[in-house]
Design a protein around this motif. Structure first.
Motif, PDB file in Angstrom:
ATOM      1  N   ALA A  42      58.471  33.759 106.051  1.00  0.00           N
ATOM      2  CA  ALA A  42      59.453  32.881 106.702  1.00  0.00           C
ATOM      3  C   ALA A  42      59.100  31.437 106.366  1.00  0.00           C
ATOM      4  N   PHE A  43      60.100  30.573 106.416  1.00  0.00           N
ATOM      5  CA  PHE A  43      59.907  29.175 105.993  1.00  0.00           C
ATOM      6  C   PHE A  43      60.562  28.233 106.983  1.00  0.00           C
ATOM      7  N   ARG A  44      59.895  27.100 107.231  1.00  0.00           N
ATOM      8  CA  ARG A  44      60.464  26.005 108.011  1.00  0.00           C
ATOM      9  C   ARG A  44      60.248  24.707 107.233  1.00  0.00           C
ATOM     10  N   SER A  45      61.298  23.915 107.110  1.00  0.00           N
ATOM     11  CA  SER A  45      61.191  22.653 106.374  1.00  0.00           C
ATOM     12  C   SER A  45      60.536  21.579 107.236  1.00  0.00           C
ATOM     13  N   VAL A  46      60.004  20.567 106.551  1.00  0.00           N
ATOM     14  CA  VAL A  46      59.373  19.422 107.213  1.00  0.00           C
ATOM     15  C   VAL A  46      59.979  18.151 106.633  1.00  0.00           C
ATOM     16  N   PRO A  47      60.488  17.248 107.468  1.00  0.00           N
ATOM     17  CA  PRO A  47      61.105  16.018 106.933  1.00  0.00           C
ATOM     18  C   PRO A  47      60.064  15.038 106.405  1.00  0.00           C
ATOM     19  N   MET A  48      60.507  14.192 105.518  1.00  0.00           N
ATOM     20  CA  MET A  48      59.679  13.137 104.932  1.00  0.00           C
ATOM     21  C   MET A  48      60.242  11.787 105.360  1.00  0.00           C
ATOM     22  N   HIS A  49      59.361  10.807 105.546  1.00  0.00           N
ATOM     23  CA  HIS A  49      59.765   9.482 105.995  1.00  0.00           C
ATOM     24  C   HIS A  49      59.313   8.431 104.970  1.00  0.00           C
ATOM     25  N   LEU A  50      60.253   7.618 104.491  1.00  0.00           N
ATOM     26  CA  LEU A  50      59.923   6.523 103.584  1.00  0.00           C
ATOM     27  C   LEU A  50      59.693   5.264 104.403  1.00  0.00           C
ATOM     28  N   VAL A  51      58.595   4.562 104.090  1.00  0.00           N
ATOM     29  CA  VAL A  51      58.202   3.369 104.834  1.00  0.00           C
ATOM     30  C   VAL A  51      58.096   2.209 103.840  1.00  0.00           C
ATOM     31  N   GLY A  52      59.072   1.317 103.879  1.00  0.00           N
ATOM     32  CA  GLY A  52      59.051   0.202 102.948  1.00  0.00           C
ATOM     33  C   GLY A  52      59.172   0.689 101.522  1.00  0.00           C
ATOM     34  N   GLU A  53      58.603  -0.092 100.596  1.00  0.00           N
ATOM     35  CA  GLU A  53      58.728   0.233  99.169  1.00  0.00           C
ATOM     36  C   GLU A  53      57.743   1.300  98.729  1.00  0.00           C
ATOM     37  N   HIS A  54      56.567   1.358  99.356  1.00  0.00           N
ATOM     38  CA  HIS A  54      55.503   2.213  98.838  1.00  0.00           C
ATOM     39  C   HIS A  54      55.054   3.313  99.778  1.00  0.00           C
ATOM     40  N   GLY A  55      55.472   3.301 101.044  1.00  0.00           N
ATOM     41  CA  GLY A  55      54.955   4.256 102.010  1.00  0.00           C
ATOM     42  C   GLY A  55      55.765   5.543 102.055  1.00  0.00           C
ATOM     43  N   VAL A  56      55.067   6.679 102.126  1.00  0.00           N
ATOM     44  CA  VAL A  56      55.694   7.997 102.264  1.00  0.00           C
ATOM     45  C   VAL A  56      54.873   8.776 103.290  1.00  0.00           C
ATOM     46  N   GLU A  57      55.524   9.212 104.359  1.00  0.00           N
ATOM     47  CA  GLU A  57      54.793   9.822 105.470  1.00  0.00           C
ATOM     48  C   GLU A  57      55.454  11.115 105.934  1.00  0.00           C
ATOM     49  N   GLN A  58      54.650  11.936 106.613  1.00  0.00           N
ATOM     50  CA  GLN A  58      55.153  13.063 107.381  1.00  0.00           C
ATOM     51  C   GLN A  58      54.430  13.084 108.719  1.00  0.00           C
ATOM     52  N   ASP A  59      55.074  13.662 109.705  1.00  0.00           N
ATOM     53  CA  ASP A  59      54.479  13.776 111.033  1.00  0.00           C
ATOM     54  C   ASP A  59      53.650  15.052 111.072  1.00  0.00           C
ATOM     55  N   ALA A  60      52.355  14.919 111.378  1.00  0.00           N
ATOM     56  CA  ALA A  60      51.484  16.095 111.426  1.00  0.00           C
ATOM     57  C   ALA A  60      51.971  17.096 112.473  1.00  0.00           C
ATOM     58  N   GLU A  61      52.598  16.598 113.535  1.00  0.00           N
ATOM     59  CA  GLU A  61      53.134  17.510 114.536  1.00  0.00           C
ATOM     60  C   GLU A  61      54.272  18.348 113.943  1.00  0.00           C
ATOM     61  N   ASP A  62      55.013  17.783 112.986  1.00  0.00           N
ATOM     62  CA  ASP A  62      56.046  18.555 112.292  1.00  0.00           C
ATOM     63  C   ASP A  62      55.423  19.685 111.477  1.00  0.00           C
ATOM     64  N   TRP A  63      54.259  19.416 110.845  1.00  0.00           N
ATOM     65  CA  TRP A  63      53.550  20.489 110.140  1.00  0.00           C
ATOM     66  C   TRP A  63      53.269  21.647 111.103  1.00  0.00           C
ATOM     67  N   TRP A  64      52.723  21.281 112.271  1.00  0.00           N
ATOM     68  CA  TRP A  64      52.313  22.294 113.223  1.00  0.00           C
ATOM     69  C   TRP A  64      53.512  23.073 113.766  1.00  0.00           C
ATOM     70  N   GLN A  65      54.586  22.376 114.112  1.00  0.00           N
ATOM     71  CA  GLN A  65      55.758  23.057 114.636  1.00  0.00           C
ATOM     72  C   GLN A  65      56.406  23.941 113.565  1.00  0.00           C
ATOM     73  N   ALA A  66      56.361  23.500 112.302  1.00  0.00           N
ATOM     74  CA  ALA A  66      56.884  24.335 111.210  1.00  0.00           C
ATOM     75  C   ALA A  66      56.056  25.607 111.079  1.00  0.00           C
ATOM     76  N   PHE A  67      54.735  25.473 111.201  1.00  0.00           N
ATOM     77  CA  PHE A  67      53.880  26.662 111.165  1.00  0.00           C
ATOM     78  C   PHE A  67      54.209  27.607 112.312  1.00  0.00           C
ATOM     79  N   LEU A  68      54.280  27.065 113.535  1.00  0.00           N
ATOM     80  CA  LEU A  68      54.558  27.923 114.687  1.00  0.00           C
ATOM     81  C   LEU A  68      55.911  28.624 114.541  1.00  0.00           C
ATOM     82  N   GLY A  69      56.928  27.881 114.104  1.00  0.00           N
ATOM     83  CA  GLY A  69      58.255  28.466 113.962  1.00  0.00           C
ATOM     84  C   GLY A  69      58.283  29.598 112.946  1.00  0.00           C
ATOM     85  N   ALA A  70      57.645  29.370 111.779  1.00  0.00           N
ATOM     86  CA  ALA A  70      57.631  30.397 110.742  1.00  0.00           C
ATOM     87  C   ALA A  70      56.805  31.602 111.181  1.00  0.00           C
ATOM     88  N   ALA A  71      55.645  31.351 111.796  1.00  0.00           N
ATOM     89  CA  ALA A  71      54.780  32.452 112.236  1.00  0.00           C
ATOM     90  C   ALA A  71      55.456  33.276 113.329  1.00  0.00           C
TER      91      ALA A  71
END
Length: 542
Positions: A42-71
């Motif tokens: 099973a798969f759950r997507s995780v959104p990506m966030h662009l911050v200014g010109e050079h920043g690229v982030e993800q929320d670690a809590e999104d990683w965890w919730q994606a894991f829980l949802g798929a599991a």
């Protein structure tokens, strides 16, 4: 590959591994038998966030919730199935950084491997006075290479650059950070409560002494060069280490036994090498995903400076993994689909894109080899091997009125294959393999038989296609769990990864592709100075 709703487990007493594959796009969970069979996923997507010109982030809590949802989708309140799960083991993206407090709570979003905000900060730490080699002070570079096998990326796109940036630009957050973790470390913390990092997960902090794989440790001088205290980094462990049991809260949430063990796991490059079945020395695998790499296990730590190839710690406790990296592979096809073939208005009702990749395969297969003289340069994000050049860009060369969209589609596939041959040449010398040997192709791109045959023709290598190339990382996590639990040995792994097809290079196309490859390298040689002049003040595309 079946989805969770379609899957059935063959035996009620079969022991299963809950294998986790966290990538940039999201989290995949799979139930894998110790025989290497993937029972469901099973798969759950995780959104990506662009911050200014050079920043690229993800929320670690999104990683965890994606894991829980798929599991949870996999286990689906099935008590019998839950009883069969004996361990959890993760594979995860790396070169990412999330600062956490003493309770394990993320203090900010994670900086991803695409985040380049740390470029200036790490360059200041890498330089020494007036004499520098490719941006590094000679003594600093020598120490990094001697102890770690590599050096911090001057683009800032790894943990060293992220930590340096946080120290220079967010002192308050830096001081509040109890530990800097990678994605694998964060998942293991949530699963077990332990602050720890595997040898391969900690690599791109560039502060570990990797000369002796039986005792990888932090080096005080490298820590001072980066400007981080040892106490802010997690405990170091091998990938096969059993970390302990699931926390009671996680076990209850998933419906698993509190006695379910957690094995430390590995980063995605290490997982692919194991899941491809290429565990013996100098056996090559090609991972074709968003980016791409060629890897092989070797017994010695070495670095090829001019070709940007190194052997680094991996999931095998007594072996290094030689890696040659290609910045953009399947991302070229994604760009072709999303920016050229389809318009945003053509999204499906669930905001997804239509699955056009099988169609692209069939179209490319109808076009003559060589794309009727059209050559594609696949450098959407610069390149890493065999040149480290962030200024390079993609493009179609020799386009004329006679060419069609079909020619362009094949040219895109051939361009990635030509670039693969480009990084394969120094890689073969590095690991001591000969051209004409076999190479196992895994990852999403490895599902394409048309592309596998094309890669065999272009590179002159025999290409082995496993039964389920896209499952390689999940299989790697399951096999590492089996080794860590004493249920498997690495010698067992090749037999658990049979090939479904073998692609031989066609002799009739050798001359054509040798000529195309010569042109491909000449285009780089002639265009590189122009790219540098045009793009010297621009950042690498994200």
């Amino acid at each position: 590959m079946p989805n969770a709703e379609q899957a059935t487990v063959s035996s009620s007493n079969e022991r299963l591994i809950l294998a986790v594959d966290l990538g940039t796009s999201g989290c995949k969970c799979a139930l894998v038998g110790l025989d290497g069979s993937v029972r469901s996923w099973a798969f759950r997507s995780v959104p990506m966030h662009l911050v200014g010109e050079h920043g690229v982030e993800q929320d670690a809590e999104d990683w965890w919730q994606a894991f829980l949802g798929a599991a949870q989708e996999l286990l689906a309140d099935n008590a019998q199935l839950c009883r069969q799960v004996i361990a959890v083991c993760c594979s995860a993206l790396h070169e990412c950084t999330v600062p956490v407090d003493r309770q394990g709570k993320a203090l900010s979003r994670a900086m991803l491997w695409l985040d380049m905000r740390g470029a200036d900060a790490i360059r200041r730490r890498a330089r020494s006075g007036w004499l520098n080699i490719q941006g590094y002070g000679p003594l600093k570079l020598a120490r990094w290479l001697r102890l770690t096998g590599g050096a911090p990326s001057l683009s800032g796109k790894d943990q060293a650059g992220h930590i340096a940036w946080l120290r220079d630009h967010d002192a308050s957050l830096f001081e509040r950070t109890y530990k800097f973790l990678g994605p694998l470390d964060f998942l293991n913390l949530r699963l077990t409560g332990r602050f720890c990092s595997t040898y391969d997960s900690a690599l791109t902090t560039w502060v570990t002494d990797n000369r002796d794989l039986s005792r990888v440790r932090y080096d005080d001088r490298l820590l001072r060069m980066l400007g981080v205290d040892r106490e802010r980094l997690p405990e170091l462990l091998p990938s096969t280490e059993v970390l302990g049991h699931l926390t009671p809260m996680v076990a209850e949430t998933l419906g698993l036994s509190p006695a379910t063990r957690v094995v430390a796991g590995m980063v995605d490059t290490s997982a692919a090498a194991i899941g491809a079945g290429t565990v013996r020395d100098r056996e090559l695998h090609l991972y074709l995903g968003t980016s791409s790499w060629i890897g092989a296990h070797v017994p010695e730590k070495r670095t090829h400076l001019s070709a940007y190839i190194a052997s680094i710690p991996c999931a095998r406790n007594n072996r290094y993994l030689a890696i040659a990296m290609q910045s953009a592979a399947c991302s070229n096809l994604t760009m072709l689909r999303d920016r050229i073939l389809f318009h945003p208005d053509e999204l499906m009702s669930d905001n997804s894109r239509p699955d056009v990749y099988p169609l692209l395969d069939s179209i490319a297969d109808r076009v003559p080899a060589g794309s009727r003289g059209l050559i594609y340069l696949p450098w959407l994000q610069g390149e890493r091997t065999p040149v480290d050049d962030r200024h390079l860009r993609a493009g179609l060369f020799n386009l004329s009125l006679e060419h069609t969209r079909e020619d362009m589609i094949r040219a895109f596939l051939e361009g990635v294959a030509l670039n693969t041959r480009w990084m394969l040449e120094p890689m073969l010398n590095f690991v001591g393999s000969s051209k004409g040997a076999s190479m196992t192709v895994v990852g999403g791109g490895g599902q394409s038989q048309v592309w596998c045959q094309m890669i065999a023709d272009v590179t002159g290598m025999v290409v082995e296609q496993p039964i389920a190339p896209i499952q390689a990382n999940a299989l790697g996590a399951a096999f590492i769990a089996g080794v860590g639990l004493g249920e498997l040995s690495f010698d067992d792994v090749p037999a658990l990864c049979p090939s479904q097809r073998r692609f031989e290079p066609r002799e009739t196309l050798r001359g054509l592709y040798d000529d195309r490859f010569g042109t491909f390298k000449e285009l780089h040689r002639r265009l590189a100075p122009l790219y540098r002049r045009i793009n010297q003040h621009r950042s690498t595309p994200r």
